[in-house]
Design an enzyme around this catalytic site. Structure first.
Site, short mmCIF file in Angstrom:
data_model
loop_
_atom_site.label_atom_id
_atom_site.label_comp_id
_atom_site.label_asym_id
_atom_site.label_seq_id
_atom_site.Cartn_x
_atom_site.Cartn_y
_atom_site.Cartn_z
N ALA A 31 -5.46 -2.68 5.12
CA ALA A 31 -7.18 -1.83 5.08
C ALA A 31 -7.83 -1.68 3.94
O ALA A 31 -7.27 -1.41 3.40
CB ALA A 31 -6.70 -0.06 6.07
N THR A 57 -9.50 0.90 2.50
CA THR A 57 -9.30 2.38 2.48
C THR A 57 -10.01 3.20 1.53
O THR A 57 -10.37 4.38 1.90
CB THR A 57 -7.69 2.37 2.37
OG1 THR A 57 -7.19 2.28 0.79
CG2 THR A 57 -7.25 2.52 3.25
N GLY A 64 1.25 -0.87 0.43
CA GLY A 64 -0.12 0.35 0.11
C GLY A 64 1.11 1.26 0.00
O GLY A 64 2.41 1.32 0.93
N LYS A 86 -13.06 1.05 11.87
CA LYS A 86 -11.75 2.19 12.52
C LYS A 86 -11.56 2.00 14.20
O LYS A 86 -11.36 1.23 14.63
CB LYS A 86 -11.33 3.09 11.71
CG LYS A 86 -10.93 2.60 10.59
CD LYS A 86 -9.54 2.17 10.75
CE LYS A 86 -8.38 2.07 9.04
NZ LYS A 86 -7.02 1.13 9.30
N TRP A 108 -4.79 12.43 6.06
CA TRP A 108 -4.74 13.03 4.51
C TRP A 108 -3.50 12.48 4.32
O TRP A 108 -2.55 12.89 3.95
CB TRP A 108 -5.09 14.26 4.75
CG TRP A 108 -5.99 14.68 5.36
CD1 TRP A 108 -6.72 13.76 5.51
CD2 TRP A 108 -6.84 16.13 5.07
NE1 TRP A 108 -8.52 14.95 5.88
CE2 TRP A 108 -8.07 16.64 5.36
CE3 TRP A 108 -5.78 17.37 4.78
CZ2 TRP A 108 -9.24 17.90 5.74
CZ3 TRP A 108 -7.11 18.78 3.81
CH2 TRP A 108 -7.81 18.51 4.67
N ASP A 129 -4.17 -13.26 4.07
CA ASP A 129 -5.12 -12.18 3.92
C ASP A 129 -6.16 -12.14 5.53
O ASP A 129 -6.21 -13.00 5.80
CB ASP A 129 -6.67 -13.01 3.51
CG ASP A 129 -8.09 -12.19 3.34
OD1 ASP A 129 -8.27 -11.44 3.98
OD2 ASP A 129 -8.59 -12.50 2.88
N ILE A 130 -6.44 -10.91 5.93
CA ILE A 130 -5.96 -10.75 7.14
C ILE A 130 -7.27 -10.99 7.99
O ILE A 130 -7.93 -11.09 9.25
CB ILE A 130 -5.63 -8.84 7.61
CG1 ILE A 130 -6.78 -8.36 7.03
CG2 ILE A 130 -4.31 -9.05 7.56
CD1 ILE A 130 -6.16 -6.88 7.62
N TYR A 162 -16.12 3.44 7.12
CA TYR A 162 -14.80 3.43 7.28
C TYR A 162 -15.04 4.00 8.52
O TYR A 162 -13.79 3.12 9.17
CB TYR A 162 -14.12 4.31 6.12
CG TYR A 162 -13.03 4.45 6.42
CD1 TYR A 162 -11.75 2.94 5.70
CD2 TYR A 162 -12.18 5.83 6.87
CE1 TYR A 162 -10.26 3.54 6.17
CE2 TYR A 162 -10.73 5.48 6.65
CZ TYR A 162 -10.00 4.77 6.42
OH TYR A 162 -8.75 4.76 6.64
N1 LIG Z 1 -4.74 7.12 3.28
C1 LIG Z 1 -4.94 7.56 3.13
O1 LIG Z 1 -5.92 8.41 3.52
C2 LIG Z 1 -5.04 7.20 4.88
C3 LIG Z 1 -5.50 8.47 6.09
C4 LIG Z 1 -5.56 7.46 7.73
C5 LIG Z 1 -5.18 6.05 8.12
N2 LIG Z 1 -5.19 5.16 6.63
C6 LIG Z 1 -4.94 4.43 7.63
O2 LIG Z 1 -3.56 3.73 7.27
C7 LIG Z 1 -2.56 2.49 6.93
C8 LIG Z 1 -2.31 2.98 5.63
O3 LIG Z 1 -3.23 3.11 4.37
P1 LIG Z 1 -2.46 2.90 2.60
O4 LIG Z 1 -2.80 4.37 2.34
O5 LIG Z 1 -1.71 2.68 2.52
O6 LIG Z 1 -3.70 1.77 1.98
P2 LIG Z 1 -3.52 1.16 1.05
O7 LIG Z 1 -2.43 2.16 -0.13
O8 LIG Z 1 -4.99 1.06 0.31
O9 LIG Z 1 -3.07 -0.09 0.95
C9 LIG Z 1 -4.01 -0.77 1.69
C10 LIG Z 1 -2.60 -2.36 1.94
O10 LIG Z 1 -3.93 -3.35 2.61
C11 LIG Z 1 -3.60 -4.80 1.97
N3 LIG Z 1 -5.00 -5.26 2.46
C12 LIG Z 1 -6.45 -4.95 1.57
N4 LIG Z 1 -6.58 -6.01 2.17
C13 LIG Z 1 -5.93 -6.73 2.27
C14 LIG Z 1 -6.69 -8.26 3.13
N5 LIG Z 1 -8.08 -8.56 3.14
N6 LIG Z 1 -5.56 -8.83 3.97
C15 LIG Z 1 -4.51 -8.69 3.41
N7 LIG Z 1 -4.15 -7.30 3.37
C16 LIG Z 1 -5.14 -6.18 2.19
C17 LIG Z 1 -3.48 -4.10 0.58
O11 LIG Z 1 -2.54 -5.32 -0.24
P3 LIG Z 1 -3.09 -5.37 -1.42
O12 LIG Z 1 -2.41 -4.87 -2.90
O13 LIG Z 1 -2.59 -7.13 -1.93
O14 LIG Z 1 -4.12 -5.46 -1.99
C18 LIG Z 1 -2.63 -3.07 0.53
O15 LIG Z 1 -1.36 -3.24 0.89
C19 LIG Z 1 -4.36 2.32 6.14
O16 LIG Z 1 -4.32 1.15 7.63
C20 LIG Z 1 -5.45 3.17 6.76
O17 LIG Z 1 -6.64 3.14 6.98
C21 LIG Z 1 -4.82 6.21 5.41
#
Ligand SMILES: NC(=O)c1ccc[n+]([C@@H]2O[C@H](COP(=O)([O-])OP(=O)(O)OC[C@H]3O[C@@H](n4cnc5c(N)ncnc54)[C@H](OP(=O)(O)O)[C@@H]3O)[C@@H](O)[C@H]2O)c1
Length: 278
Positions: A58, A60, A10, A127, A148, A34-35, A123
């Site tokens: 997650a 997301t 991610g 969380k 963000w 798969d978590i 969402y």
């Molecule tokens: N993006 C934001 O703005 C934001 C803001 C606040 C908090 N967060 C939190 O920060 C964290 C990282 O966010 P991110 O933006 O880096 O997320 P992301 O780019 O959407 O990446 C999600 C990751 O989760 C993996 N994943 C999804 N479903 C899964 C499952 N069932 N089992 C195992 N792995 C799974 C995906 O793997 P695949 O590639 O194989 O699908 C990917 O590696 C998350 O917890 C998110 O909720 C994000």
């Protein structure tokens, strides 16, 4: 130290893999585990025996979560509970990535870690429920709330703005949601530092300062040297399936407790734009 990153493919996970030097680090995506699969997660943790798990996996897509709450809760709440149970059984420490969307956005000053959760979206609820369950299953875990996110290696707001700005004379961007943009590089470094400090409890980790999406977009366009006009609009004019908090700035006090200071979001954006060019 041996660390395992779940969600390594991610936006944040990729940078964590790159920034984490000097320790053994195992990175996994949904193709590796798969978590939602409790026994698969347990076997993996037993086999790998990491000292730390960083749970950045997650579902997301905040708007899609509204139309598929079952998937949102399975991945964002039940999956983390599986990971926490496996961590408890093997004596592994856990950092769980959570979100500013656990709050309702009604405050006008930065949210402290002890402020009441009141999520407004599926969402956010997934969380928030994960946080509550994790603190029951693994009271010593660390919950790192962030907001963000932007950075290389995936879809992010600055990239969207720059793509649109390249083809349009003007952009309308919402001006009534305030938060703190956070660069994945700075967040990854802070998470690594938290692991090295054996952090526990809820910690707020964002770049310093805050802005509206409109102000963020204006800074992106200016930083890229583009002449595109950026116009402020209200959330009502740009309706989306999931409600967003109007104000979700997270207080840095909990992070300062570990002696970690984050650069401002403007500084982070400049570094990201420079990196994007090179
Ligand atoms: N993006 C934001 O703005 C934001 C803001 C606040 C908090 N967060 C939190 O920060 C964290 C990282 O966010 P991110 O933006 O880096 O997320 P992301 O780019 O959407 O990446 C999600 C990751 O989760 C993996 N994943 C999804 N479903 C899964 C499952 N069932 N089992 C195992 N792995 C799974 C995906 O793997 P695949 O590639 O194989 O699908 C990917 O590696 C998350 O917890 C998110 O909720 C994000």
């Amino acid at each position: 130290m041996k660390a395992m990153i779940l969600g390594a493919s991610g936006l944040l996970g990729k940078v964590l893999m790159r920034e984490w030097q000097g320790d053994e680090v195992v990175g996994l995506s949904s193709r590796d585990v798969d978590i939602r699969d409790a026994s698969g997660v347990r076997q993996l943790v037993e086999r790998t025996r990491p000292e730390w798990i960083v749970l950045a996996a997650a579902y997301t897509n905040v708007d899609d979560c509204e139309s598929d709450p079952d998937l949102a809760f399975a991945v964002n709440r039940d999956g983390p509970v599986n990971v926490a149970q496996a961590a408890r059984q093997s004596g592994t420490k856990l950092v769980f990535l959570s979100s500013d969307y656990v709050f309702d956005g009604k405050k006008t000053s930065p949210y402290e870690t002890g402020d009441a959760r009141n999520p407004q979206s599926v969402y956010g609820r997934s969380k928030a429920e994960a946080e509550v369950r994790l603190l029951e299953v693994l009271p010593g875990c660390c919950i790192a709330r962030t907001s963000w996110l932007f950075g290389a290696g995936g879809k992010c707001f600055p990239d969207t703005i720059l793509k649109l700005a390249a083809t349009r004379p003007a952009l309308d961007v919402v001006d009534d949601q305030r938060g703190s943009p956070t660069y994945t590089v700075d967040l990854a470094r802070a998470i690594i530092a938290l692991c090295r400090s054996a952090a526990r409890g809820i910690v707020h980790v964002t770049n310093a300062g805050d802005c509206s999406w409109f102000e963020f977009a204006r800074e992106i366009v200016k930083g890229a040297g583009l002449a595109t006009e950026v116009r402020p609009v209200s959330s009502q004019q740009m309706a989306r399936p999931a409600p967003r908090p109007a104000y979700s700035v997270l207080s840095p006090k909990s992070l300062q407790h570990y002696g970690i200071a984050m650069p401002t979001w403007q500084n982070a954006l400049q570094r990201y734009l420079r990196q994007r060019k090179s």
